[in-house]
Each structure stands twice: as C-alpha cells, then as structure tokens.
Enzyme design. Structure first.
Site, mmCIF file in Angstrom:
data_model
loop_
_atom_site.group_PDB
_atom_site.id
_atom_site.type_symbol
_atom_site.label_atom_id
_atom_site.label_comp_id
_atom_site.label_asym_id
_atom_site.label_seq_id
_atom_site.Cartn_x
_atom_site.Cartn_y
_atom_site.Cartn_z
ATOM 1 N N CYS A 335 -49.676 57.673 23.734
ATOM 2 C CA CYS A 335 -48.229 57.451 23.799
ATOM 3 C C CYS A 335 -47.466 58.505 24.587
ATOM 4 O O CYS A 335 -46.672 58.146 25.460
ATOM 5 C CB CYS A 335 -47.600 57.342 22.427
ATOM 6 S SG CYS A 335 -48.695 56.949 21.113
ATOM 7 N N ARG A 364 -60.462 62.236 18.165
ATOM 8 C CA ARG A 364 -59.875 62.661 16.895
ATOM 9 C C ARG A 364 -60.986 63.208 16.022
ATOM 10 O O ARG A 364 -62.066 62.618 15.971
ATOM 11 C CB ARG A 364 -59.226 61.471 16.172
ATOM 12 C CG ARG A 364 -58.109 60.841 16.965
ATOM 13 C CD ARG A 364 -57.611 59.601 16.286
ATOM 14 N NE ARG A 364 -56.553 58.987 17.097
ATOM 15 C CZ ARG A 364 -55.926 57.863 16.776
ATOM 16 N NH1 ARG A 364 -56.231 57.241 15.658
ATOM 17 N NH2 ARG A 364 -55.006 57.374 17.563
ATOM 18 N N GLN A 382 -59.042 53.360 23.307
ATOM 19 C CA GLN A 382 -58.079 52.379 22.811
ATOM 20 C C GLN A 382 -57.699 51.432 23.944
ATOM 21 O O GLN A 382 -57.502 51.873 25.070
ATOM 22 C CB GLN A 382 -56.800 53.095 22.351
ATOM 23 C CG GLN A 382 -56.984 53.918 21.103
ATOM 24 C CD GLN A 382 -55.669 54.551 20.678
ATOM 25 O OE1 GLN A 382 -54.952 55.141 21.488
ATOM 26 N NE2 GLN A 382 -55.352 54.441 19.401
ATOM 27 N N ASP A 384 -54.930 50.289 24.890
ATOM 28 C CA ASP A 384 -53.589 50.673 24.480
ATOM 29 C C ASP A 384 -52.533 50.106 25.413
ATOM 30 O O ASP A 384 -52.799 49.863 26.582
ATOM 31 C CB ASP A 384 -53.522 52.211 24.527
ATOM 32 C CG ASP A 384 -52.547 52.763 23.515
ATOM 33 O OD1 ASP A 384 -51.867 51.963 22.862
ATOM 34 O OD2 ASP A 384 -52.480 53.997 23.396
ATOM 35 N N HIS A 386 -47.922 50.327 25.789
ATOM 36 C CA HIS A 386 -46.615 50.616 25.217
ATOM 37 C C HIS A 386 -45.602 49.738 25.901
ATOM 38 O O HIS A 386 -45.607 49.621 27.130
ATOM 39 C CB HIS A 386 -46.275 52.098 25.372
ATOM 40 C CG HIS A 386 -47.129 52.949 24.501
ATOM 41 N ND1 HIS A 386 -48.340 53.435 24.929
ATOM 42 C CD2 HIS A 386 -46.982 53.323 23.201
ATOM 43 C CE1 HIS A 386 -48.906 54.108 23.929
ATOM 44 N NE2 HIS A 386 -48.115 54.055 22.872
ATOM 45 N N LYS A 470 -45.217 47.264 11.155
ATOM 46 C CA LYS A 470 -46.280 46.843 12.062
ATOM 47 C C LYS A 470 -46.893 45.512 11.638
ATOM 48 O O LYS A 470 -46.767 45.097 10.481
ATOM 49 C CB LYS A 470 -47.377 47.901 12.115
ATOM 50 C CG LYS A 470 -48.066 48.119 10.767
ATOM 51 C CD LYS A 470 -49.321 48.984 10.886
ATOM 52 C CE LYS A 470 -49.969 49.169 9.525
ATOM 53 N NZ LYS A 470 -51.243 49.891 9.581
ATOM 54 N N HIS A 516 -45.887 50.030 20.215
ATOM 55 C CA HIS A 516 -47.221 50.546 20.497
ATOM 56 C C HIS A 516 -48.198 49.470 20.056
ATOM 57 O O HIS A 516 -48.038 48.909 18.989
ATOM 58 C CB HIS A 516 -47.402 51.821 19.658
ATOM 59 C CG HIS A 516 -48.776 52.359 19.635
ATOM 60 N ND1 HIS A 516 -49.135 53.499 20.303
ATOM 61 C CD2 HIS A 516 -49.891 51.904 19.040
ATOM 62 C CE1 HIS A 516 -50.414 53.735 20.104
ATOM 63 N NE2 HIS A 516 -50.903 52.777 19.343
#
Length: 641
Positions: A335, A364, A382, A384, A386, A470, A516
């Site tokens: 992000c 992580r 990910q 991912d 946005h 979410k 996200h």
RNA sequence: GCCGACGUAGCUCAGAGGUAGAGCAGCUGAUUCGUAAUCAGCAGGUCCGCGGUUCGAAUCCGCGCGUCGGCUCCA
C-alpha cells in the site's frame, strides 16, 4: 393443560401435559419415536426427555438431519470425557463441544496423552457405550453447582459458571460417572454412539487465551452409521493424497529449504511455469479492466512505515535492517508504495477511479508454529491492487471487484463462492479509525454491491479490521472445502496518514476512498489451492508439461525430435523422453507426473507422419495426424478448460 | 510463540548403546522393446546441528534448528 404443537406440514397436534418431547414424538408416530434423536421447538433444540411446557412449531430430528449429528457428536464428547475420567481419575475437564465433522474435549491431565492413550480411551468408550447408559439432565442453583464442581476438583467448570450470564439457568448432564456443566441437548443413551474414532491430540489454551493454562485437546469424529464414518475417513485419506506439500514434492513444483529459512519458497522450473501461467492470466485480466500495473521496491525507509503506522503495530513482525544509520523495512505490504505512486503528481477527479495493481512480493515474520506449506509462509506474492475513487464511484467499484473476483476464479474452475461482510464491533467503536458516517457509507456500498452481484453473504459482526469494513470471498474446492481467497477492504486510515488528495470539480482538495484488495489472495496460497483442487492434474493451460513424446525405442528418437520441435514451435510445453526404457515405463513415468498428453511414436507413426495419442484423462486415444493434434491442443489451451 | 510427535541416502522408509540398511531415483553397461515399472553392476550417509553421559552414541540426556498435528496469531 393442553399443549399445541404445529408440525412442519402445518398440522396442529393437541396434547395433554405433563408430557415429554419423547411423548409428543410418539404421538406423531411410534416409528418416528424410535428414530428420533432430538427435537426443535420454535427453533430451539431439545432432547427427548425434556418436559414440553409450551406451544410452538415442533420439528423432530432423526439421524438424517444435519443438526442431529451435532447432538451425537456433543454426546460423544461427553462419553469420551467419561472414559477419560475412568482411566485418568485426576483429569480436569474444560470445554467439550461438537465441531465440524466431530468433537473435541479440552482436558488438563497429569501427563500429556500419547497415541496409545487415545487407543485405550477409544476402547473404553466402546465398552461404556455398550452399557446403554442414559444421558440425564437436571437444573441446579449457581452456588450449589460451583460447590459441586469445586469439590470434585473441576475448577474449569466452576470458573466457567461464574462467566455465564447472571440470568442463565445452570444445567448439569450426567452420563454414567461423568457429570458436566452443559446446556445440551444430548442423545437419549449411549447405545446410539457407535461409529466414532479419536483422531488426534493437540495443545489448546483454556478459553483460547495463550496466557492461560494449556490443555490437551483430544479430537474425535462421530457418525450415526459405520459407513458414514468410513466415508469420512476416506475423504480425509483423499485430502491427504492431494496435500499440496506432497504433490509439490512429487511433481517437482516447489520446495522449502531448511538451510534457507522456513516459510520461504523455492519455485522449481515446473512450479515456476505454473506461477507464470497464473500471473500472465492475472495481468491480462487486469489490463482488460483498466487497471494500471505498477512495480514498487522491496525495501522502503523506516519513516514511511512510521507514517503508515505499521512500525508501531507490527514492528516485531517485520524484517528490518540498518544501512548508513538509516532504518529500512522489507515491505510487508504494498500500500505505501502505491500511495507514493499516486502522489507522484497532483491528481484530478478526472483521473478517478484509479486502479494500481501489482504482484507484490512481501515478507512478514510469521510465528514459527503457524507456518504451513504454501498456505502460510513468510515471503509471498500478493495479487494486490489499490483503488482510489470518489464517494459516488464507490458502489460501482466494489461491484466490479466482486464480479472480477468471481470471473477470475471461475477461469480456474471454481464455481461456488461464499462471501463474508465484516463490520466493526458496534459495542466498541473506539478502536476503529474513521467516522460513523464513513463506516455506514462503506458498509452500505459493500452491501449494495454484494446484492447486485447476488452473492450469498454472511455478516460478521466485529470482524472488521480497525481501518475499515471488508468483504472476504471464499471458494469451494472439489472436495467441498472452503478456502479464503479474495479480500476487499476499505481503508480510512492510510489516506489520512499520507494525506492522499485529489482536486475535485469544485476546486477543493479531497481525500479519495481507498480500497485495498487481493483476488487470489497470494500466488503461493492460490497455487496450493489449485494443486489440491486438481489433485495435481492441472488443466492443460496450466500444466507445467503439456505433452510428453515417448519414442517406442531408439530408432524413433529422431522422429520424436521432429514431433517435439513441431510442438515446441507451436508454443506447446513439450518434453521428449529419450531414455533407454520400454514404452510402458515411459508411460508410467508420464502418468505419475500427471502429464495431460502422451504421444507414442514408433514405426507406424513415422511412416504415416502421425502420432499415437494417450491422454491422462482417457488413456489410449489412437493415432492422429500431427497437425490435427497441434490444433486440438492449442484450442484446448486457448479455452482454458 | 505454546503443547505434543517426529528428523537415517535425492525420495519413501526400516534399524535402536558395539562396522549404517531396503525400495525407488542417480550413474555405467547390456537390451531396441507398442500404452502404468527390462536386466545386471556401481556409486551414494557429519543418521538435522551443537554439547553431555559412556571404553564406545545415529541410538540415552540437554540445548538449538526444522517438519507435522493443533492452539494462539494473520496488517
């Protein structure tokens, strides 16, 4: 006094009290009475010996109802506790509920249970069950119950009574020598408990709190019929065969190396092909939907993570290092990178919605005990994106996301989905970022979008993350298992922290909404799901090796080489087996590798310029001209079927 | 991170204080074969690592690392 029961067929049954549930069931039919496990009055489950005192909608549960299984399993848990009490008198009992497919009981014992103990306990259970002992229920005053359990050394039970709501009536259930604090319901007697098996033992914390006592949790499964138990055990065996960790090894897809560190995945050539196919498809589908693909660095300066807030919340879970007295963080999220890209110039409302997508690899530090094959790792990619949009674009964007998620996953062969809408805990709104209006608007947008797509959704109270509500979408695989893949999350936090802005039509600077989302979740996890779903038999477009060419013997290698080149030049992933083996062995190897097509070439084929096709699905399919086969394969790849 | 089990050849696994084993895979040779395993030979090991006990440890003990089953956690 008379009692009126409305049966499922709307018939009203009038009975004279006092009577028990069993009496009422008997009034409907004697056969039903024999088959009854429990009953439901206005939706509330009750066991057969409970006294009926109220009118209501009455439903009898037999061994064919799903809910009866829960009753049976819960009763099996009590039976097990009784057996444990017989064998280990010092045992102290905590919780013993039914769960999906079975039950467990948390027990504090003098020593951890061994696999042999489980066998012994199971034998004892069988022995006790055969005595046909009834389950009996009684009500008891709070203080009396606490005294009773304390006196027996059952301090968990005594403690739990104190945690129950003041106005809740306390019930005790007895089966043989075992007395439990329990609301029931239970089966009438132990003779119904026949088809069960103790599965495993593991540690579990009292009340799920890792600061409290760690107990021994014995898991078991229980069914009405032996054949259901067998079917369940076979399903577990099938799931084990499909385990992506085993298939990943056998099919040479990936590996995790102790010397490199746990939770870090090495993709071997064949696994890398799988990834490549998934990623290529993913990228193409994003471009089709007006996403812009971006790439952000793997490490950012610490200040950025200070701004985002991650350093405060997750410092212990991030990989960090210092260089030139400067703190760097290996990114655990994409992000902040996407926000920096957004802020690279002044954005207008005309630019919105803006959709940045990236296959962003993040790291992580996950606690060692949580790691699990590709499903839980420390480094993962990910899928991912946005989305920056205006308030009035919200619903459309969310709807597009849900549709996109479904379409993307459908290509991979998944057709059934379940959605969860996680909202904040309305009792405790302080820990969340964002105004009441924002939460209401966002939740409304998510709900309307879900409605439009017509996806079944379950509302999860208090399951939202602190920064916004979410939607999570789970897919159902070939074995009926649910896997969470998609997550679509509102973020009221980062926009503020980074002061993300656009200029609106009225010339005012405003914060865009930030969504996200990940659709597949992570590439690693998704490939694990694919592997288990297909049991390693990937559809042609994903198969690491699509075609294996198997010359019957050495003289036909050159012809095999020719066929190989033709297919390779057509863009097909093909392998030529030049080994000095009989064709039967070559076939066996190709079958074990689950290669979709095998082409046997020998003298016949060489003369006719053809090939003999064998498919993993159908076996020997006979001969075919090379060109026809190439076309067939290319068509099948293009169809992604 | 916590509880428990486990860690032996590339893989799957046997062995249990006294010279480390099998099958498959690998290599070499023979064989030239038609739809799920051709035959023979060879090679392959810090028995996860480090300490300790012992005349002697892969085996027993301790610590660490890793894997598995759960719990907890999952931005």
């Amino acid at each position: 006094m008379s009692i009126e029961l409305t049966l499922p067929d709307e018939q009203v049954l009038k009975l004279e009290s006092p009577l028990t549930v069993a009496d009422a069931v008997g009034a409907i039919g004697e056969g039903l009475r024999r088959r009854a496990i429990a009953a439901r009055l206005d939706g509330k489950l009750m066991d057969l010996h409970t006294a009926l005192t109220e009118n209501g909608r009455f439903e009898v549960l037999t061994d064919r109802d799903e809910d009866s299984l829960a009753v049976l399993r819960h009763s099996t848990a009590h039976l097990m506790a009784w057996a444990v009490k017989e064998l280990f008198p010092g045992a102290r009992f905590a919780f013993g509920p039914d769960v999906e497919n079975g039950f467990y009981y948390d027990i504090l014992a003098d020593a951890p249970f061994t696999p042999d103990d489980l066998t012994t306990i199971e034998q004892k259970m069988k022995e006790l069950a055969r005595t046909k002992v009834p389950f009996t229920k009684r009500s008891m005053g709070r203080d009396e119950a606490v005294a009773l359990f304390s006196e027996q050394g059952q301090n968990f039970k005594a403690e739990h009574i104190g945690d129950l709501p003041e106005d809740e009536e306390i019930f005790l259930y007895n089966v043989g020598e075992f007395t439990d604090l329990c609301g029931g319901p239970h089966v009438q007697n132990t003779s119904i408990i026949k088809a069960f098996k103790l599965m495993s033992v593991a540690g579990a914390y009292w009340k799920g709190d890792e600061k409290r006592e760690q107990l021994q949790r014995i898991y078991g499964t229980s069914w009405f019929k032996a054949k259901d138990l067998t079917a369940h055990l076979e399903m577990l065996a099938e799931a084990e065969k499909r385990d992506h960790r085993k298939l990943g090894q056998k099919l040479e897809l990936f590996g995790i190396k102790e010397e490199a560190g746990s939770g870090l995945v090495f993709w071997y050539p064949k696994g890398a092909v799988l990834r490549e196919q998934v990623e290529n498809h993913w990228k193409a589908e994003h471009r089709k939907r007006d996403y812009q693909l971006v790439v952000s660095p793997h490490i950012f300066r610490g200040e950025l993570w200070q701004t985002s807030g991650h350093l405060d919340y997750y410092a212990d879970d991030m990989y960090t290092f210092e260089q030139d007295d400067q703190l760097y963080v290996v990114k655990p999220m994409n992000c902040p990178g996407h926000i920096l890209i957004f802020q690279s110039d002044l954005k207008s409302y005309r630019d919105l919605p803006l959709r940045y997508a990236e296959l962003g690899t993040v790291y992580r530090y996950e606690r060692s005990g949580t790691l699990h094959g590709l499903l839980r790792v420390r480094g993962f990619t990910q899928d991912d994106a946005h989305i920056f949009c205006t308030p009035d674009q919200l619903v459309d964007e969310v709807e597009k996301l849900i549709t996109f998620s479904k379409e993307l996953q459908e290509t991979f062969g998944f057709v059934e989905f379940k959605a969860e809408l996680s909202v904040r805990d309305s009792q405790n709104t302080d820990k969340y970022i964002g105004s009441d209006e924002e939460w209401a608007e966002a939740e409304q947008a998510l709900r309307v979008a879900l409605d439009r797509v017509g996806l079944e959704v379950e509302r999860m109270e208090g399951e939202a993350v602190f920064y916004g509500p979410k939607i999570d979408i789970k897919l159902k695989d070939a074995l009926g298992r649910l896997w969470q893949t998609t997550t679509i999350q509102f973020d009221f936090n980062l926009g503020r922290r980074f002061n993300v802005q656009y200029v609106d039509a009225d010339g005012q600077h405003k914060h865009p909404y930030i969504i996200h989302r990940a659709l597949l979740g992570s590439i690693e996890r998704f490939i694990a799901i694919l592997t288990e779903n297909f049991a390693g038999e990937f559809p042609l477009w994903l198969a690491p090796v699509q075609v294996a060419i198997l010359p019957v013997s050495a003289p036909y290698r050159d012809y095999g080489q020719k066929v190989y080149e033709t297919l390779r030049n057509a863009g097909i992933r093909v392998e030529l087996n030049e080994r000095d083996e009989k064709v039967g062995a070559k076939i066996r190897n190709a079958e074990l590798q689950k290669i979709p097509y095998m082409l046997v070439v020998g003298s016949r084929e060489m003369e006719e310029s053809s090939i003999s096709v064998r498919s993993h699905k159908n076996g020997d399919e006979g001969s075919s001209p090379i060109d026809d086969f190439v076309k067939r394969v290319l068509d099948e790849i293009a169809a992604k079927s």
